[in-house]
Motif scaffolding. Structure first.
Motif, short mmCIF file in Angstrom:
data_model
loop_
_atom_site.label_atom_id
_atom_site.label_comp_id
_atom_site.label_asym_id
_atom_site.label_seq_id
_atom_site.Cartn_x
_atom_site.Cartn_y
_atom_site.Cartn_z
N TRP A 125 21.76 14.19 9.23
CA TRP A 125 20.36 13.76 9.23
C TRP A 125 20.27 12.26 9.01
CZ3 TRP A 125 15.35 14.79 10.14
CH2 TRP A 125 14.41 13.99 9.50
N ARG A 126 20.92 11.75 7.98
CA ARG A 126 20.82 10.33 7.66
C ARG A 126 21.39 9.45 8.77
NH1 ARG A 126 22.62 10.74 1.25
NH2 ARG A 126 20.54 11.30 0.42
N SER A 127 22.51 9.88 9.33
CA SER A 127 23.09 9.11 10.44
C SER A 127 22.18 9.15 11.65
CB SER A 127 24.47 9.68 10.80
OG SER A 127 25.36 9.60 9.71
N GLY A 128 21.54 10.28 11.88
CA GLY A 128 20.61 10.39 12.99
C GLY A 128 19.41 9.49 12.83
N VAL A 129 18.86 9.43 11.60
CA VAL A 129 17.73 8.54 11.33
C VAL A 129 18.14 7.09 11.57
CG1 VAL A 129 16.16 7.67 9.56
CG2 VAL A 129 16.60 10.13 9.73
N LEU A 130 19.32 6.71 11.09
CA LEU A 130 19.79 5.34 11.27
C LEU A 130 19.96 5.02 12.75
CD1 LEU A 130 20.73 2.70 9.99
CD2 LEU A 130 23.03 3.67 9.84
N LEU A 131 20.52 5.95 13.52
CA LEU A 131 20.67 5.74 14.95
C LEU A 131 19.32 5.56 15.63
CD1 LEU A 131 22.44 5.65 17.48
CD2 LEU A 131 22.28 8.15 17.58
N LEU A 132 18.33 6.38 15.25
CA LEU A 132 16.99 6.24 15.82
C LEU A 132 16.36 4.90 15.44
CD1 LEU A 132 15.55 9.84 15.33
CD2 LEU A 132 16.26 8.76 17.47
N CYS A 133 16.64 4.42 14.22
CA CYS A 133 16.15 3.10 13.81
C CYS A 133 16.69 2.02 14.74
CB CYS A 133 16.59 2.81 12.38
SG CYS A 133 15.66 3.66 11.10
N LEU A 134 17.98 2.09 15.04
CA LEU A 134 18.60 1.07 15.89
C LEU A 134 18.11 1.16 17.33
CD1 LEU A 134 22.24 1.22 14.49
CD2 LEU A 134 20.52 -0.54 14.05
N ILE A 135 17.93 2.38 17.81
CA ILE A 135 17.37 2.55 19.16
C ILE A 135 15.96 1.98 19.22
CG2 ILE A 135 16.59 4.26 20.84
CD1 ILE A 135 18.95 6.02 19.96
N GLY A 136 15.16 2.30 18.21
CA GLY A 136 13.80 1.76 18.16
C GLY A 136 13.78 0.25 18.04
N GLN A 137 14.74 -0.29 17.29
CA GLN A 137 14.82 -1.74 17.15
C GLN A 137 15.10 -2.41 18.50
OE1 GLN A 137 17.55 -5.11 14.86
NE2 GLN A 137 17.57 -3.00 14.11
N TRP A 138 16.07 -1.89 19.25
CA TRP A 138 16.37 -2.47 20.55
C TRP A 138 15.18 -2.33 21.50
CZ3 TRP A 138 18.29 -5.88 23.39
CH2 TRP A 138 18.35 -5.73 24.79
N TRP A 139 14.52 -1.16 21.48
CA TRP A 139 13.35 -0.96 22.33
C TRP A 139 12.28 -2.01 22.04
CZ3 TRP A 139 8.20 -0.01 21.36
CH2 TRP A 139 7.42 0.41 22.45
N TRP A 140 12.04 -2.26 20.76
CA TRP A 140 11.00 -3.24 20.38
C TRP A 140 11.41 -4.65 20.79
CZ3 TRP A 140 10.14 -7.40 16.99
CH2 TRP A 140 8.80 -7.71 16.74
N ILE A 141 12.63 -5.03 20.50
CA ILE A 141 13.10 -6.38 20.84
C ILE A 141 13.10 -6.59 22.35
CG2 ILE A 141 15.14 -7.87 20.83
CD1 ILE A 141 15.77 -6.81 18.03
N TYR A 142 13.57 -5.60 23.09
CA TYR A 142 13.63 -5.73 24.55
C TYR A 142 12.23 -5.92 25.14
CZ TYR A 142 14.20 -4.50 29.45
OH TYR A 142 14.14 -4.50 30.82
N ASN A 143 11.28 -5.11 24.69
CA ASN A 143 9.94 -5.18 25.24
C ASN A 143 9.19 -6.43 24.81
OD1 ASN A 143 9.00 -2.65 26.86
ND2 ASN A 143 10.30 -1.85 25.24
#
Length: 408
Positions: free
Chosen positions: A378-396
């Motif tokens: 669970w914790r690793s999954g949340v961290l991975l989603l954080c990083l995916i969301g971070q790249w999505w925000w930065i890219y856009n």
């Protein structure tokens, strides 16, 4: 602490030096990833993007609102409000509070006065300080592992780029987390300094005034479990009044300097014309309702009633989570009341658009709720989603930034 059962473990706690080093390791690792993301966004920036085809990593620091903070540092605030060709108040520096840009300029002096360098240093250091303060805020409620995971989610979250660009959020989070820690520990003296610091860093200190009012009411009804002394009552009332006064101080200053009593409000409304043309007005809750109408009717061509229904359902779900969800309850009454107060503040004053992601960052103490489950998956999954969301925000926002919903 009285009022909620403490849930943190009772094992010996590490020294603050050890804590500072552990948080630093998490924070530096997160910053390396964010730097890579920002570098890639600059490389992917094209002719139609906000930053242009020749953008570099340094351009991300002073992009978007970073350019306005730079303007404040070098030019100050206009004594006369600029007007558009239609005679309406134009976007101007009064929308940006002074503490962050002037502090960044002072830090930049040893570096040849390069404001972007000063802004980067202030954001980085303040972000680290906020991470340490968040650890202190959560540690009394969570065990060591959960607290460090919450710090990791915070440092790596979807909006983590704010820790290394020319925005005031990281500095404001430092003041906010320290202020919440003071309330949680009943150490009110420092709040007389922290509240003005918040008030002149980022808008939102009125939400803290509401939080203090709700906290005072909660303390009164729970005084049998935790004695409520007269000195504490006096502090809560005085600090609530201070936060309310500080929340209107910048409006009064803007009106006094420009000779226009509504200078600050007119400036803020100038930004709304980017989405809704005309001459918008303001009343509590009106901006949010206007935003729902704009997105559902004008942009998505959906029934307005559907928008209101979804917003209402969202409000009820959030309220239920703050009141009932065990993972949130473990964080303590202070974080829950702050979260509720800040969300009410946004509902009353904010016109919802893509900046909503950034404006939700003051709710970061709620990362603790995501860290409560002990499952490593669970914790690793949340961290991975954080990083995916971070790249999505930065890219856009940085590689693109050329559409209505791509404004940080």
């Amino acid at each position: 602490m009285a009022g909620d059962e403490l849930t943190a473990d009772t094992a010996p706690r590490p020294s603050w030096r050890s804590i500072a080093l552990r948080v630093a390791a998490i924070y530096l690792g997160a910053r390396l990833i964010t730097t890579l993301f920002l570098f890639l966004a600059a490389e992917l920036s094209g002719f139609q993007s906000r930053m242009g085809a020749d953008a570099g990593l340094g351009d991300t620091v002073v992009a978007w609102d970073g350019a306005w903070y730079w303007l404040v540092a070098f030019s100050g605030y206009p004594t006369s409000l600029p007007l558009t060709d239609a005679g309406q108040v134009a976007e101007n520096a009064w929308a940006f509070l002074p503490l962050y840009p002037y502090l960044a300029q002072a830090v930049a002096v040893p570096f040849g006065g390069q404001w972007g360098t000063g802004a980067l240093i202030v954001s980085l250091i303040a972000g680290y300080g906020a991470s340490v303060a968040l650890y202190g805020l959560l540690r009394s409620r969570l065990d060591e592992s959960a607290t460090l995971w919450a710090v990791a989610f915070f440092a790596s979250g979807p909006l983590a780029a704010l820790f290394q660009i020319g925005y005031a959020e990281s500095l404001n989070l430092l003041w906010l987390f320290c202020a919440l820690w003071c309330v949680a520990r009943r150490r009110y003296g420092w709040l007389y300094l922290l509240i003005p610091l918040m008030a002149f860093t980022r808008p939102g200190v009125l939400a803290f005034a509401l939080f203090l009012a709700l906290f005072g009411i909660w303390r009164w009804f729970h005084r049998a479990r935790e004695p409520l002394r007269r000195a504490e009552v006096a502090h809560i009332i005085a600090l609530g009044l201070l936060a309310a006064l500080a929340g209107f101080a910048w409006q009064l200053i803007a009106g006094w300097v420009t000779g226009e009593p509504g200078a600050y409000l007119a400036t803020e409304l100038a930004w709304r014309r980017n989405w809704v043309p005309g001459d918008p007005s303001f009343a509590p809750l009106e901006p949010f309702l206007a935003g729902v109408s704009f997105w559902f009717e004008s942009m998505w061509h959906l029934p307005l009633a559907l928008g209101y229904a979804l917003v209402g359902a969202g409000v009820l779900l959030i309220a239920a989570a703050l009141v009932l969800l065990p993972q949130v309850r473990r964080l303590g009454i202070e974080i829950r009341l702050w979260s509720a107060s800040y969300l009410v503040y946004l509902l009353l004053v904010f016109f919802p658009q893509s900046s909503i992601f950034r404006l939700l960052v003051p709710l970061s103490p709620l990362w603790g709720a995501f860290a409560v489950p002990r499952s490593r998956v669970w914790r690793s999954g949340v961290l991975l989603l954080c990083l995916i969301g971070q790249w999505w925000w930065i890219y856009n926002m940085y590689a693109l930034g050329n559409s209505t919903w791509q404004v940080p």
